[in-house]
Design a protein around this motif. Structure first.
Motif, short mmCIF file in Angstrom:
data_model
loop_
_atom_site.label_atom_id
_atom_site.label_comp_id
_atom_site.label_asym_id
_atom_site.label_seq_id
_atom_site.Cartn_x
_atom_site.Cartn_y
_atom_site.Cartn_z
N PHE A 128 5.59 1.93 5.48
CA PHE A 128 5.90 1.29 6.75
C PHE A 128 5.00 0.06 6.92
O PHE A 128 3.77 0.17 6.91
CB PHE A 128 5.67 2.24 7.91
CG PHE A 128 6.78 3.22 8.13
CD1 PHE A 128 7.69 3.05 9.16
CD2 PHE A 128 6.93 4.32 7.29
CE1 PHE A 128 8.73 3.95 9.36
CE2 PHE A 128 7.96 5.22 7.47
CZ PHE A 128 8.85 5.03 8.51
N VAL A 129 5.65 -1.09 7.06
CA VAL A 129 4.89 -2.33 7.27
C VAL A 129 4.15 -2.23 8.60
O VAL A 129 4.73 -1.86 9.63
CB VAL A 129 5.82 -3.55 7.26
CG1 VAL A 129 5.03 -4.84 7.51
CG2 VAL A 129 6.58 -3.63 5.92
N THR A 130 2.86 -2.55 8.59
CA THR A 130 2.03 -2.47 9.79
C THR A 130 1.25 -3.77 9.95
O THR A 130 1.15 -4.58 9.03
CB THR A 130 1.04 -1.29 9.71
OG1 THR A 130 0.16 -1.50 8.58
CG2 THR A 130 1.77 0.03 9.53
N GLY A 131 0.68 -3.93 11.14
CA GLY A 131 -0.20 -5.07 11.39
C GLY A 131 0.41 -6.16 12.25
O GLY A 131 -0.29 -7.11 12.64
N ASP A 132 1.72 -6.06 12.56
CA ASP A 132 2.38 -7.11 13.35
C ASP A 132 3.17 -6.52 14.51
O ASP A 132 4.23 -7.02 14.88
CB ASP A 132 3.31 -7.93 12.44
CG ASP A 132 2.57 -8.49 11.23
OD1 ASP A 132 1.73 -9.37 11.42
OD2 ASP A 132 2.84 -8.00 10.12
N GLY A 133 2.66 -5.44 15.08
CA GLY A 133 3.29 -4.83 16.24
C GLY A 133 4.50 -3.98 15.91
O GLY A 133 5.35 -3.77 16.78
N GLU A 134 4.58 -3.48 14.68
CA GLU A 134 5.71 -2.64 14.31
C GLU A 134 5.57 -1.23 14.92
O GLU A 134 4.50 -0.82 15.35
CB GLU A 134 5.81 -2.50 12.78
CG GLU A 134 6.15 -3.79 12.04
CD GLU A 134 4.91 -4.60 11.70
OE1 GLU A 134 5.05 -5.64 11.02
OE2 GLU A 134 3.79 -4.20 12.11
N ARG A 135 6.67 -0.52 14.92
CA ARG A 135 6.64 0.88 15.34
C ARG A 135 5.85 1.69 14.31
O ARG A 135 6.08 1.56 13.11
CB ARG A 135 8.07 1.44 15.47
CG ARG A 135 8.94 0.66 16.45
CD ARG A 135 10.35 1.23 16.45
NE ARG A 135 11.25 0.36 17.21
CZ ARG A 135 11.47 0.44 18.51
NH1 ARG A 135 10.83 1.39 19.21
NH2 ARG A 135 12.29 -0.38 19.13
N VAL B 88 10.68 0.70 1.59
CA VAL B 88 9.86 -0.03 2.56
C VAL B 88 10.64 -0.11 3.86
O VAL B 88 11.83 -0.40 3.87
CB VAL B 88 9.52 -1.45 2.05
CG1 VAL B 88 8.92 -2.30 3.17
CG2 VAL B 88 8.54 -1.36 0.89
N VAL B 89 9.93 0.16 4.97
CA VAL B 89 10.53 0.12 6.29
C VAL B 89 9.84 -0.94 7.12
O VAL B 89 8.62 -0.93 7.28
CB VAL B 89 10.42 1.50 7.01
CG1 VAL B 89 11.03 1.41 8.40
CG2 VAL B 89 11.10 2.58 6.19
#
Length: 451
Positions: free
Chosen positions: A151-158, A200-201
């Motif tokens: 899960f991509v993180t760091g830019d306000g993702e869920r 990848v989500v």
């Protein structure tokens, strides 16, 4: 003579009755039949468990490390009989854990009655005896190794492990029980998607992604990686145009609204309810209703080698609303073609597939959905939202055998009634029913006396 025939008839009837009872008793020892009359067959295996067993091609051995003292072995054997009735080549073997304590420590057996499932050189350990846990373990055996979902993180993702309303923690906890492992992916810490990542989500970022992160995602897709992109209505592309171009799709401006929702009791037109779906592998045989709170419409721009199929589509009464919506009066909106608003039906879920550029895989898959709220902790329990999300993940991971599994669920076991209804039921059983029985009894006595 007539009296003799009456007696013979009586003795013959008694003899035939005894013979019939004996025949029934004999047949009952030779043949077994069980009938489950509970709601939805709740004491039998669920449709999902039966479907999972049908996907197991070959024998399954279950080893139970249960102490021979007590009734635990009998309980385990009785529980597994329901599975063996559906899959006869599912075998059960008991091992006394006290005979070899060192071996138990090596296997990590710490619970009396722990199970180890063996199937095609794979194994799963199970410490809890329930249909859900056992069926999940069988699914893991079908799936093989745990699938790594980044899960991509760091830019306000869920967040995949978050418990906030907008996060996906509840959904991912359920998927982890089915053999998927969620890991964070922060491009501020790594320059590219790590190897051995199965999916990848990108879940609804609220901030613009750095160019390096976007380029890493584009490179991942171009190299054959599977992707799930959950986007949201926004006037800003968040720097994701290169990713959209790589997929050959475009996120349309505005918020998708649907005027037909009032017939379903939805007073906010931004709530998109679906009960019918375009044909695609994800939605094959899927009939549950789903609810999408904030939706962006999507459009296919180019193919780029992709086979693109829509599997989520709004009704003919929908359109892309450009004007601000008053939360106090959300229904005070009108379709305005002069401002460029588009009339429905409009697609907001695409499934993409193509021959994989990677030599390690035969097919590459991607899914783009114009809403991420439907899988959030707040809306996951609405209708078939969870079941649809599971189908999306199974399809993206290439587990086509598991896509068509019946949705999980159990019938309601709680009776919810108001105090007035409870009072009426109490009066009926305590007063009305006894009086009715007394009245019926009085009528019977009266009729007999008249005779």
């Amino acid at each position: 003579m007539r009296t003799l025939f009456k007696r013979l008839d009586g003795w013959l009837f008694a003899l035939l009755l005894l013979l019939a009872a004996g025949a029934i008793g004999y047949l009952s020892t030779r043949y077994a039949h069980e009938a489950d009359w509970t709601a939805n067959g709740r004491t039998s295996l669920s449709a999902e468990s039966r479907a999972v067993l049908a996907q197991l091609n070959g024998p399954v051995e279950i080893v139970s490390y249960a102490n021979p003292q007590g009734d635990l072995r009998q309980a385990v054997a009785g529980f597994l009989q329901r599975y063996q009735a559906v899959k006869p080549d599912l075998s059960l073997r008991f091992v006394d854990p006290q005979l070899d304590p060192a071996k138990m420590r090596e296997l990590g057996i710490t619970v009396d009655g722990a199970l180890i499932l063996h199937y095609q050189n794979r194994e799963q350990r199970l410490d809890e005896l329930s249909e859900r846990s056992l069926t999940n373990a069988l699914e893991k055996l079908i799936r093989g190794n745990d699938r790594v979902v980044a899960f991509v993180t760091g830019d306000g993702e869920r967040r995949a492990d978050g418990q906030a309303n907008a996060d996906l923690g509840t959904f991912m906890t359920q998927l982890e029980g089915r053999g998927m492992r969620a890991v964070p992916l922060n491009f501020a810490q790594v320059p590219a998607v790590p190897e051995h990542t199965d999916l990848v989500v990108l879940a609804s970022p609220s901030l613009a992604l750095p160019p390096g992160a976007v380029q890493a995602l584009v490179g991942y897709v171009q190299n054959g990686g599977n992707l799930l992109w959950l986007t949201e209505p926004s006037n800003d592309d968040l720097g994701l145009n290169p990713l959209a171009t790589a997929l050959g799709i475009r996120v349309l401006p505005g918020v998708l609204v649907d005027g037909s929702g009032t017939a379903l009791g939805l007073h906010d037109p931004r709530l998109i309810a679906l009960g019918d779906y375009p044909p695609q592998a994800i939605t094959r045989g899927f009939t549950l209703a789903t609810l999408f709170p904030q939706v962006s419409a999507l459009a296919q721009v180019t193919q780029g080698g992709w086979a693109v199929k829509s599997f989520l589509r709004s009704s003919a009464q929908s359109w892309t609303e450009f004007h601000p919506i008053d939360n106090n009066k959300p229904s005070d909106i009108r379709f305005d073609a002069t401002s460029g608003e588009l009339k429905g039906p409009l697609d907001f879920g695409f499934a993409l597939s193509r021959l994989s550029p990677s030599p390690d895989k035969s097919e590459q898959r991607a899914v783009v959905i114009g809403d991420g709220d439907f899988l959030s902790n707040t809306f996951l329990g609405n209708g078939g939202n969870r079941a649809l999300g599971e189908r999306v993940f199974d399809w993206l991971l290439g587990d086509d055998k598991l896509v068509d599994l019946p949705p999980r669920g159990a019938p309601d076991r709680l009776l919810v009634i108001s105090q007035t209804e409870l009072d009426m039921v109490s009066v009926s059983f305590m007063i009305v029913l006894p009086l009715l029985l007394l009245l019926i009894g009085g009528l019977i006595v009266w009729r007999r006396r008249r005779r």
